[in-house]
Design a protein around this motif. Structure first.
Motif, PDB file in Angstrom:
ATOM      1  N   GLU A   1      38.021 -35.627   9.247  1.00 19.95           N
ATOM      2  CA  GLU A   1      37.409 -36.859   9.749  1.00 19.95           C
ATOM      3  C   GLU A   1      38.487 -37.940   9.903  1.00 19.95           C
ATOM      4  O   GLU A   1      39.536 -37.869   9.252  1.00 19.95           O
ATOM      5  N   PRO A   2      38.220 -38.942  10.764  1.00 22.39           N
ATOM      6  CA  PRO A   2      39.220 -39.985  11.037  1.00 22.39           C
ATOM      7  C   PRO A   2      39.800 -40.637   9.780  1.00 22.39           C
ATOM      8  O   PRO A   2      41.009 -40.843   9.672  1.00 22.39           O
ATOM      9  N   GLY A   3      38.937 -40.923   8.793  1.00 21.61           N
ATOM     10  CA  GLY A   3      39.407 -41.609   7.576  1.00 21.61           C
ATOM     11  C   GLY A   3      40.431 -40.780   6.827  1.00 21.61           C
ATOM     12  O   GLY A   3      41.418 -41.310   6.299  1.00 21.61           O
ATOM     13  N   VAL A   4      40.236 -39.455   6.808  1.00 17.50           N
ATOM     14  CA  VAL A   4      41.186 -38.589   6.096  1.00 17.50           C
ATOM     15  C   VAL A   4      42.508 -38.571   6.856  1.00 17.50           C
ATOM     16  O   VAL A   4      43.585 -38.672   6.276  1.00 17.50           O
ATOM     17  N   ARG A   5      42.401 -38.497   8.197  1.00 22.64           N
ATOM     18  CA  ARG A   5      43.635 -38.517   9.003  1.00 22.64           C
ATOM     19  C   ARG A   5      44.396 -39.819   8.765  1.00 22.64           C
ATOM     20  O   ARG A   5      45.618 -39.821   8.595  1.00 22.64           O
ATOM     21  N   LYS A   6      43.655 -40.930   8.700  1.00 21.36           N
ATOM     22  CA  LYS A   6      44.321 -42.237   8.503  1.00 21.36           C
ATOM     23  C   LYS A   6      45.033 -42.263   7.152  1.00 21.36           C
ATOM     24  O   LYS A   6      46.151 -42.762   7.018  1.00 21.36           O
ATOM     25  N   TYR A   7      44.403 -41.654   6.124  1.00 17.54           N
ATOM     26  CA  TYR A   7      45.052 -41.646   4.807  1.00 17.54           C
ATOM     27  C   TYR A   7      46.320 -40.807   4.858  1.00 17.54           C
ATOM     28  O   TYR A   7      47.356 -41.149   4.260  1.00 17.54           O
ATOM     29  N   ILE A   8      46.275 -39.699   5.589  1.00 16.75           N
ATOM     30  CA  ILE A   8      47.471 -38.845   5.701  1.00 16.75           C
ATOM     31  C   ILE A   8      48.596 -39.629   6.382  1.00 16.75           C
ATOM     32  O   ILE A   8      49.756 -39.609   5.938  1.00 16.75           O
ATOM     33  N   GLU A   9      48.234 -40.398   7.427  1.00 17.24           N
ATOM     34  CA  GLU A   9      49.255 -41.238   8.092  1.00 17.24           C
ATOM     35  C   GLU A   9      49.845 -42.229   7.089  1.00 17.24           C
ATOM     36  O   GLU A   9      51.060 -42.426   7.011  1.00 17.24           O
ATOM     37  N   TYR A  10      48.947 -42.817   6.270  1.00 19.87           N
ATOM     38  CA  TYR A  10      49.400 -43.785   5.260  1.00 19.87           C
ATOM     39  C   TYR A  10      50.425 -43.126   4.330  1.00 19.87           C
ATOM     40  O   TYR A  10      51.493 -43.687   4.042  1.00 19.87           O
ATOM     41  N   CYS A  11      50.102 -41.900   3.883  1.00 20.12           N
ATOM     42  CA  CYS A  11      51.023 -41.194   2.962  1.00 20.12           C
ATOM     43  C   CYS A  11      52.389 -40.996   3.616  1.00 20.12           C
ATOM     44  O   CYS A  11      53.443 -41.152   2.979  1.00 20.12           O
ATOM     45  N   LYS A  12      52.380 -40.690   4.914  1.00 22.83           N
ATOM     46  CA  LYS A  12      53.660 -40.479   5.624  1.00 22.83           C
ATOM     47  C   LYS A  12      54.426 -41.797   5.748  1.00 22.83           C
ATOM     48  O   LYS A  12      55.646 -41.843   5.560  1.00 22.83           O
ATOM     49  N   GLU A  13      53.668 -42.872   6.033  1.00 22.09           N
ATOM     50  CA  GLU A  13      54.342 -44.194   6.131  1.00 22.09           C
ATOM     51  C   GLU A  13      54.974 -44.574   4.791  1.00 22.09           C
ATOM     52  O   GLU A  13      56.041 -45.168   4.730  1.00 22.09           O
ATOM     53  N   GLN A  14      54.301 -44.163   3.700  1.00 20.56           N
ATOM     54  CA  GLN A  14      54.831 -44.482   2.369  1.00 20.56           C
ATOM     55  C   GLN A  14      55.951 -43.522   1.972  1.00 20.56           C
ATOM     56  O   GLN A  14      56.502 -43.629   0.882  1.00 20.56           O
ATOM     57  N   ARG A  15      56.283 -42.571   2.863  1.00 15.66           N
ATOM     58  CA  ARG A  15      57.306 -41.576   2.566  1.00 15.66           C
ATOM     59  C   ARG A  15      56.953 -40.754   1.308  1.00 15.66           C
ATOM     60  O   ARG A  15      57.833 -40.397   0.522  1.00 15.66           O
ATOM     61  N   TYR A  16      55.657 -40.469   1.131  1.00 15.87           N
ATOM     62  CA  TYR A  16      55.261 -39.604   0.007  1.00 15.87           C
ATOM     63  C   TYR A  16      55.752 -38.186   0.271  1.00 15.87           C
ATOM     64  O   TYR A  16      56.096 -37.828   1.401  1.00 15.87           O
ATOM     65  N   SER A  17      55.742 -37.357  -0.795  1.00 14.79           N
ATOM     66  CA  SER A  17      56.084 -35.930  -0.645  1.00 14.79           C
ATOM     67  C   SER A  17      54.825 -35.128  -0.404  1.00 14.79           C
ATOM     68  O   SER A  17      53.834 -35.331  -1.118  1.00 14.79           O
TER      69      SER A  17
END
Ligand code: AHG
Ligand code: MN
Ligand code: MN
Ligand code: MN
Length: 327
Positions: free
Chosen positions: A221-237
């Protein structure tokens, strides 16, 4: 003073359980015996897993379970081993297992119900990647001596008396809680004992590891995709082993979040509430973590079906709350 001579073995699981006996209001030793029975089954499975490449126990068993999954030989072997160990132990009236379509009634005169995933991460068995066993323990609701009922096995996670997992990893560990914190025991092969190695485990409030199968990105769902983008922006592993127990265990120590959301293939998520999510939710909360289905605490969900699936957001509270803010 010869007490310094030789390495101390440390506290074995048996000793630990005896020392903690006083924590149980109705300490009759039955729960202690049940925990020992589970540890014994874990030792047996550990032995078989360590040789699975050599014995003809790798690969598919040729049957399909109620999940629609092709049962692996070790799924079936682990299931049989656990049921046999719990039957011989005498403390269990019924078992719910991922690998059995219906409730397995064991002994109508016993008090405890066990819900288990005998082998978690089955897709990893033949490629020598860590796998696990997950278990929850409940007291029965129906009177002793009568046949087990659905309400005995469909209890909320908040009713768990104990829960834990065995991780067959670079070392084999048993991690469990009875509601008084989380303790980890490492298997010492030469002694054949689980020895206390991680006492009173506390999980970081926040983290920078996210575990999700991004191969399903376009069906999230869109919200999950947005969270994944957030994790990438934060440079998470990104760390995803494909064995829930392994991903959960790493995130509990390092901080992190594991998400299995609904997808177009898994409309309620893939993971099962009764024998995967409730146990890990209990461990998560007892170690300072959090576990929800995206809205509610996992342990508040009223199970309606044995093999009911749920979305799972589990790990560091700050990360779970942040992920939920995108949903
Ligand atoms: P099981 O092997 O007991 O059926 O559970 C596997 C689960 C979990 O361990 C893992 O995280 C997840 O399935 C992986 O699913 P995907 O391959 O769909 O990501
Ligand atoms: Mn399975
Ligand atoms: Mn599983
Ligand atoms: Mn399984």
């Amino acid at each position: 003073d010869n007490t310094a001579i030789g390495s101390t073995i440390g506290t074995t699981l048996d000793r630990f359980i005896k020392n903690k006996q006083s924590e149980f209001p109705f300490a009759t030793g039955e729960l202690s015996q049940l925990l020992r029975d589970i540890a014994l089954a874990g030792k047996i499975i550990n032995l078989e897993i360590s040789k699975s490449g050599l014995l003809d126990i790798a690969g598919a068993y040729g049957t399909t379970n109620i999940q629609g999954e092709a049962q692996q030989k070790l799924d079936v072997i682990a299931n049989v081993r656990f049921i046999r160990a719990l039957k011989n132990g005498g403390e269990v009236c019924a078992i719910v297992s991922e690998e059995d379509d219906e409730i397995v009634e064991i002994n109508v005169d016993s008090n405890y119900v066990v819900a288990m995933d005998p082998l978690d991460g089955s897709s990893n068995i033949d490629v020598n990647v860590s796998i696990g066993t997950i278990f929850s323990i409940y007291r029965r609701i129906s009177p002793v001596g009568t046949h087990v009922t659905k309400e005995d096995v469909l209890q909320k996670g908040d009713q768990q008396v104990a829960a834990g997992y065995i991780l067959y990893g670079s070392s084999t560990m048993l991690v469990y809680t009875t509601g008084h914190g989380v303790n980890g025991f490492t298997h010492e092969p030469s002694l054949g004992e689980f020895v206390l190695s991680h006492s009173d485990i506390k999980s970081p409030q926040d983290g920078n590891i996210y575990s999700i199968n991004e191969g399903s990105y376009y069906s999230f769902e869109p919200g999950v995709r947005k969270y994944i983008e957030y994790c990438k922006e934060q440079r998470y592993s990104a760390r995803y082993i494909g064995s829930l127990v392994s991903d959960f265990h790493r995130n509990m120590f390092k901080g992190g979040i594991y998400i299995y959301p609904r997808t177009d293939q898994a409309l309620n998520g893939k993971l099962r509430l009764v024998y995967e999510c409730n146990a890990l939710a209990f461990i998560a909360e007892q170690s300072g973590g959090m576990a929800t289905d995206g809205e509610r605490r996992i342990m508040e969900i009223d199970p309606l079906e044995l093999h009911q699936r749920t979305q799972l957001f589990i790990g560091s509270p700050t990360m779970v709350q942040k992920a939920q803010s995108f949903l």
